[in-house]
Design a protein around this motif. Sequence first.
Motif, PDB file in Angstrom:
ATOM      1  N   PRO A  93     -28.018  17.909  46.536  1.00 29.38           N
ATOM      2  CA  PRO A  93     -28.407  17.518  44.820  1.00 29.38           C
ATOM      3  C   PRO A  93     -29.841  17.490  44.465  1.00 29.38           C
ATOM      4  CG  PRO A  93     -26.552  16.783  46.419  1.00 29.38           C
ATOM      5  CD  PRO A  93     -27.291  17.478  47.079  1.00 29.38           C
ATOM      6  N   ARG A  94     -30.531  17.920  43.145  1.00 32.35           N
ATOM      7  CA  ARG A  94     -31.452  17.333  43.166  1.00 32.35           C
ATOM      8  C   ARG A  94     -31.240  16.145  41.872  1.00 32.35           C
ATOM      9  NH1 ARG A  94     -32.270  23.756  40.824  1.00 32.35           N
ATOM     10  NH2 ARG A  94     -32.469  24.455  42.990  1.00 32.35           N
ATOM     11  N   PRO A  95     -32.368  14.838  42.235  1.00 34.55           N
ATOM     12  CA  PRO A  95     -31.833  14.214  41.394  1.00 34.55           C
ATOM     13  C   PRO A  95     -32.700  13.911  40.275  1.00 34.55           C
ATOM     14  CG  PRO A  95     -33.212  13.201  43.290  1.00 34.55           C
ATOM     15  CD  PRO A  95     -33.039  15.184  43.658  1.00 34.55           C
ATOM     16  N   GLY A  96     -31.558  13.310  39.006  1.00 36.62           N
ATOM     17  CA  GLY A  96     -31.591  13.480  37.098  1.00 36.62           C
ATOM     18  C   GLY A  96     -29.899  13.769  37.028  1.00 36.62           C
ATOM     19  N   ARG A  97     -30.558  14.731  35.715  1.00 35.28           N
ATOM     20  CA  ARG A  97     -29.220  13.940  34.799  1.00 35.28           C
ATOM     21  C   ARG A  97     -28.441  15.414  35.265  1.00 35.28           C
ATOM     22  NH1 ARG A  97     -26.840  16.044  29.576  1.00 35.28           N
ATOM     23  NH2 ARG A  97     -26.392  14.347  28.627  1.00 35.28           N
ATOM     24  N   ILE A  98     -26.850  14.918  35.282  1.00 28.80           N
ATOM     25  CA  ILE A  98     -26.025  15.990  35.806  1.00 28.80           C
ATOM     26  C   ILE A  98     -24.552  15.959  34.685  1.00 28.80           C
ATOM     27  CG2 ILE A  98     -24.521  14.824  37.017  1.00 28.80           C
ATOM     28  CD1 ILE A  98     -23.805  17.258  38.920  1.00 28.80           C
ATOM     29  N   THR A 110     -17.171   9.438  35.598  1.00 29.58           N
ATOM     30  CA  THR A 110     -17.802  10.109  34.355  1.00 29.58           C
ATOM     31  C   THR A 110     -18.446  10.875  34.173  1.00 29.58           C
ATOM     32  OG1 THR A 110     -17.287   7.279  33.582  1.00 29.58           O
ATOM     33  CG2 THR A 110     -18.891   8.012  32.291  1.00 29.58           C
ATOM     34  N   LEU A 111     -18.804  11.635  32.924  1.00 28.32           N
ATOM     35  CA  LEU A 111     -20.267  12.623  32.631  1.00 28.32           C
ATOM     36  C   LEU A 111     -20.633  12.719  31.728  1.00 28.32           C
ATOM     37  CD1 LEU A 111     -18.588  15.376  35.425  1.00 28.32           C
ATOM     38  CD2 LEU A 111     -20.738  14.369  35.360  1.00 28.32           C
ATOM     39  N   PRO A 112     -21.435  12.695  30.920  1.00 25.89           N
ATOM     40  CA  PRO A 112     -22.586  12.683  31.933  1.00 25.89           C
ATOM     41  C   PRO A 112     -22.791  12.167  32.795  1.00 25.89           C
ATOM     42  CG  PRO A 112     -23.414  13.715  29.956  1.00 25.89           C
ATOM     43  CD  PRO A 112     -21.589  12.966  29.962  1.00 25.89           C
ATOM     44  N   ALA A 113     -23.827  12.309  34.390  1.00 29.09           N
ATOM     45  CA  ALA A 113     -24.118  10.846  35.386  1.00 29.09           C
ATOM     46  C   ALA A 113     -25.556  11.532  35.144  1.00 29.09           C
ATOM     47  CB  ALA A 113     -23.319  10.896  35.828  1.00 29.09           C
ATOM     48  N   ARG A 114     -25.830  10.822  36.572  1.00 28.77           N
ATOM     49  CA  ARG A 114     -27.369  11.145  37.561  1.00 28.77           C
ATOM     50  C   ARG A 114     -27.138  10.892  38.577  1.00 28.77           C
ATOM     51  NH1 ARG A 114     -30.231   7.317  38.449  1.00 28.77           N
ATOM     52  NH2 ARG A 114     -32.048   8.595  38.088  1.00 28.77           N
ATOM     53  N   VAL A 115     -27.879  11.919  39.435  1.00 25.83           N
ATOM     54  CA  VAL A 115     -27.888  11.845  40.356  1.00 25.83           C
ATOM     55  C   VAL A 115     -29.075  11.030  41.257  1.00 25.83           C
ATOM     56  CG1 VAL A 115     -28.440  13.628  42.732  1.00 25.83           C
ATOM     57  CG2 VAL A 115     -27.043  14.214  40.602  1.00 25.83           C
ATOM     58  N   SER A 143     -24.556   6.583  36.221  1.00 28.64           N
ATOM     59  CA  SER A 143     -24.119   6.013  35.360  1.00 28.64           C
ATOM     60  C   SER A 143     -25.954   5.789  34.294  1.00 28.64           C
ATOM     61  CB  SER A 143     -23.162   5.174  34.722  1.00 28.64           C
ATOM     62  OG  SER A 143     -23.819   4.459  34.516  1.00 28.64           O
ATOM     63  N   SER A 144     -25.800   6.855  33.161  1.00 24.44           N
ATOM     64  CA  SER A 144     -27.421   6.760  32.299  1.00 24.44           C
ATOM     65  C   SER A 144     -27.664   5.817  32.447  1.00 24.44           C
ATOM     66  CB  SER A 144     -26.545   7.505  31.369  1.00 24.44           C
ATOM     67  OG  SER A 144     -27.012   9.082  31.471  1.00 24.44           O
ATOM     68  N   ALA A 145     -26.759   4.243  32.077  1.00 22.17           N
ATOM     69  CA  ALA A 145     -26.647   2.834  32.224  1.00 22.17           C
ATOM     70  C   ALA A 145     -27.618   1.844  32.826  1.00 22.17           C
ATOM     71  CB  ALA A 145     -25.665   2.162  31.387  1.00 22.17           C
ATOM     72  N   PHE A 146     -28.407   1.212  32.503  1.00 23.49           N
ATOM     73  CA  PHE A 146     -28.886   0.347  33.554  1.00 23.49           C
ATOM     74  C   PHE A 146     -27.987  -0.853  33.772  1.00 23.49           C
ATOM     75  CE2 PHE A 146     -32.062   2.579  30.716  1.00 23.49           C
ATOM     76  CZ  PHE A 146     -32.843   3.061  32.076  1.00 23.49           C
ATOM     77  N   ALA A 147     -28.453  -1.356  35.227  1.00 22.43           N
ATOM     78  CA  ALA A 147     -27.511  -3.043  35.452  1.00 22.43           C
ATOM     79  C   ALA A 147     -28.831  -4.003  36.546  1.00 22.43           C
ATOM     80  CB  ALA A 147     -25.985  -2.403  36.343  1.00 22.43           C
ATOM     81  N   VAL A 148     -28.127  -4.723  36.406  1.00 18.54           N
ATOM     82  CA  VAL A 148     -29.092  -5.285  37.357  1.00 18.54           C
ATOM     83  C   VAL A 148     -28.343  -6.557  37.557  1.00 18.54           C
ATOM     84  CG1 VAL A 148     -30.269  -7.658  37.861  1.00 18.54           C
ATOM     85  CG2 VAL A 148     -30.600  -6.026  35.401  1.00 18.54           C
ATOM     86  N   THR A 149     -27.892  -6.192  39.271  1.00 20.13           N
ATOM     87  CA  THR A 149     -26.910  -6.587  39.989  1.00 20.13           C
ATOM     88  C   THR A 149     -27.594  -8.190  41.594  1.00 20.13           C
ATOM     89  OG1 THR A 149     -27.125  -5.070  42.008  1.00 20.13           O
ATOM     90  CG2 THR A 149     -26.125  -5.069  40.506  1.00 20.13           C
ATOM     91  N   PRO A 171     -28.238  -5.049  30.567  1.00 24.39           N
ATOM     92  CA  PRO A 171     -29.248  -5.091  28.980  1.00 24.39           C
ATOM     93  C   PRO A 171     -28.961  -4.580  27.870  1.00 24.39           C
ATOM     94  CG  PRO A 171     -30.331  -3.725  31.313  1.00 24.39           C
ATOM     95  CD  PRO A 171     -28.409  -4.048  31.303  1.00 24.39           C
ATOM     96  N   ALA A 172     -28.872  -4.799  26.789  1.00 23.01           N
ATOM     97  CA  ALA A 172     -28.409  -4.918  25.805  1.00 23.01           C
ATOM     98  C   ALA A 172     -28.933  -3.888  24.760  1.00 23.01           C
ATOM     99  CB  ALA A 172     -28.151  -6.603  24.695  1.00 23.01           C
ATOM    100  N   VAL A 173     -30.447  -3.573  25.724  1.00 23.91           N
ATOM    101  CA  VAL A 173     -31.313  -3.047  25.253  1.00 23.91           C
ATOM    102  C   VAL A 173     -32.273  -1.412  25.938  1.00 23.91           C
ATOM    103  CG1 VAL A 173     -31.892  -3.787  23.047  1.00 23.91           C
ATOM    104  CG2 VAL A 173     -33.168  -3.485  25.016  1.00 23.91           C
ATOM    105  N   THR A 174     -31.842  -0.295  26.140  1.00 19.88           N
ATOM    106  CA  THR A 174     -32.580   1.003  26.789  1.00 19.88           C
ATOM    107  C   THR A 174     -34.201   1.062  26.474  1.00 19.88           C
ATOM    108  OG1 THR A 174     -31.819   2.168  26.246  1.00 19.88           O
ATOM    109  CG2 THR A 174     -29.855   1.469  27.742  1.00 19.88           C
ATOM    110  N   LYS A 175     -34.416   0.762  25.618  1.00 18.04           N
ATOM    111  CA  LYS A 175     -36.023   1.596  25.776  1.00 18.04           C
ATOM    112  C   LYS A 175     -37.352   0.972  26.799  1.00 18.04           C
ATOM    113  CE  LYS A 175     -39.287   2.940  21.714  1.00 18.04           C
ATOM    114  NZ  LYS A 175     -39.255   1.598  20.438  1.00 18.04           N
ATOM    115  N   GLY A 176     -37.474   1.588  27.100  1.00 17.02           N
ATOM    116  CA  GLY A 176     -38.940   1.503  27.865  1.00 17.02           C
ATOM    117  C   GLY A 176     -38.334   0.751  29.086  1.00 17.02           C
TER     118      GLY A 176
END
Length: 576
Positions: free
Chosen positions: A94-99, A384-389, A409-415, A483-488
């Motif tokens: 598997p290659r890291p990145g979008r799938i 869920t797809l698309p997703a990230r490896v 997922s393509s979303a960001f999170a903080v745990t 996060p409510a915004v993803t830019k940067g």
Amino acid sequence: MVRSRRRVLSGIVAGVVVIAGAGWAVGTRLRSPADEAALRQPPRPSLITSPVVRQKLTSTIAVSGTLAYGSPLPVSLAGVVGGTAEAQRVTRAPRPGRIVEGSVLMEVNGRPVFALRGKVPMHRTMAPGTTGADVRQLQTALRRLGFGAPVTGVFDSATTAAIQRWYAKRGYAAQEPDLTAKQTREQLRQAVQTAEEALFTDRKTLDAGRDVMPLKLKLANAREDLRTAEGALEGEESTDLTPEETRRLEDLRRAVRAAEEETLTAEQALAAAKPEDDRRLLEMKASNARQNLESAQAALSGFGEQAGADREKRLEELRKAVRPAQEAVVAAEQALRQARQDSPLRLKIANGRRNVASAKVILAEYMKTYGIAIPPGEIAFLPTLPARVDKASVKPGDTVGDKVATVTSSAFAVTGSVDSKEAKLLRKGMKATMETPDGGTLPAVLSATGEAAVPVEEEEDEKSKGAGASDKNLGSVPVLLTPAVTKGLRELVGVPVTVRISVGATGGAVLTVPVAAVVTSADGRPRVQVEVPGGGDKVRDVEVRTGLTADGDVEVTPVKPDGLKEGDRVVVSGDS
């Protein structure tokens, strides 16, 4: 002389000054016991105060965590790839990145592992005749990909055609039966054919046996006699009169017509008689003609009744002839059947029938799964797809194990985690502020707490480590923030951040004092001590109602409107 006196006088004055200075120095260092005791007393305590400030309070809970992509999910293959149980080796990791849906996640033994969207995990080989929710999920995915498979939940010929087109478009061939499967199918077909041929031979041998030939001939004769009797009965039932009766009936009808004509002629002659004619003769002729007519009509009527009785008698005789013919056929069939049952070939034929049926069932069961198939390892259903490896757990040449990759997922999170007492204040959807290492802030939202906030990958790790794996987190509750915004944010993945969750705020600016300034009186009511301006260390008690607490300050409202105002100083420490 004078000059020498001045020198003596100067020396005396200097000496006096030196002596005086020495005496003063000694005097300053010498204290009485009372003075020493007074100097050693602690200084009188003074009040420590803080001003009353009007401000807006916001209560927050700080969470320390690392910014990462959300919803990590371990990916495992449900079984073999390529339909064979030989060593499963990774030929493309598997290659890291979008799938995206329908793409190839990896290759094993040169065969593809596709990623499709679905909640039902791949758990078996899908082949012709397979039915279930997993088949319906596959058909739905094929329709999304544009291959037009009907969503029936049955792996049918249309599904097979769609799978072949899908694989071909991705540069692969759908899994077809291998040489072993084809040989097995041929062997099963030959087994059916052999069993049928053996049964046919035994039946033919039984039918040709000398012990049943006479009985077969007797049965054939009985059936022929029955057909003859039934034919005679049917012929009689379809005909009312015999040829002889038909001729007799016609004669009687002619006699009736002749008598009618004779009667008519005699009556006409009687009616036209003249006075001079012999009337008695004419009347006698007319009477005789009527009698002849009555006799002819009686004969005709009697013939019909007699003909009907004769026909019924003949039918009854024919029916009696049919019944023994039927009984003879039944008896002949029973005799032949009994003879066959008593034949030594009977058991062999019964076993032959069972062998044919069993061979056909085995072939039918095998053919249900024969044809284009999808081995269990060639599809990985992801929620869920698309997703990230996010990372690969294997590399080319490795043997496939339990886990091959982790997707997110393509979303960001903080745990992170908070104290169990603080967790009681948290509710899903609360607003938060994420502080980045460069001093910036970004809005965020509390997405989950407790078990719902634990990533699937961590859950699997804890299960594998055993019951004591999470003892270090005893008393803490996991939280998940988005996060409510993803830019940067992509550049900040893996960087530690602090997120502050707002658990309460005042509607506007309110009077606040340090928490240490609020004391509880004997009656259980909170109060503060306000310094009296110009009164030295004098203070006055002010009863207050407390509100929100945040960052060491607490909202206070004086019970008496003029009891406390902005700028007053309240005691936080000192002699009260």
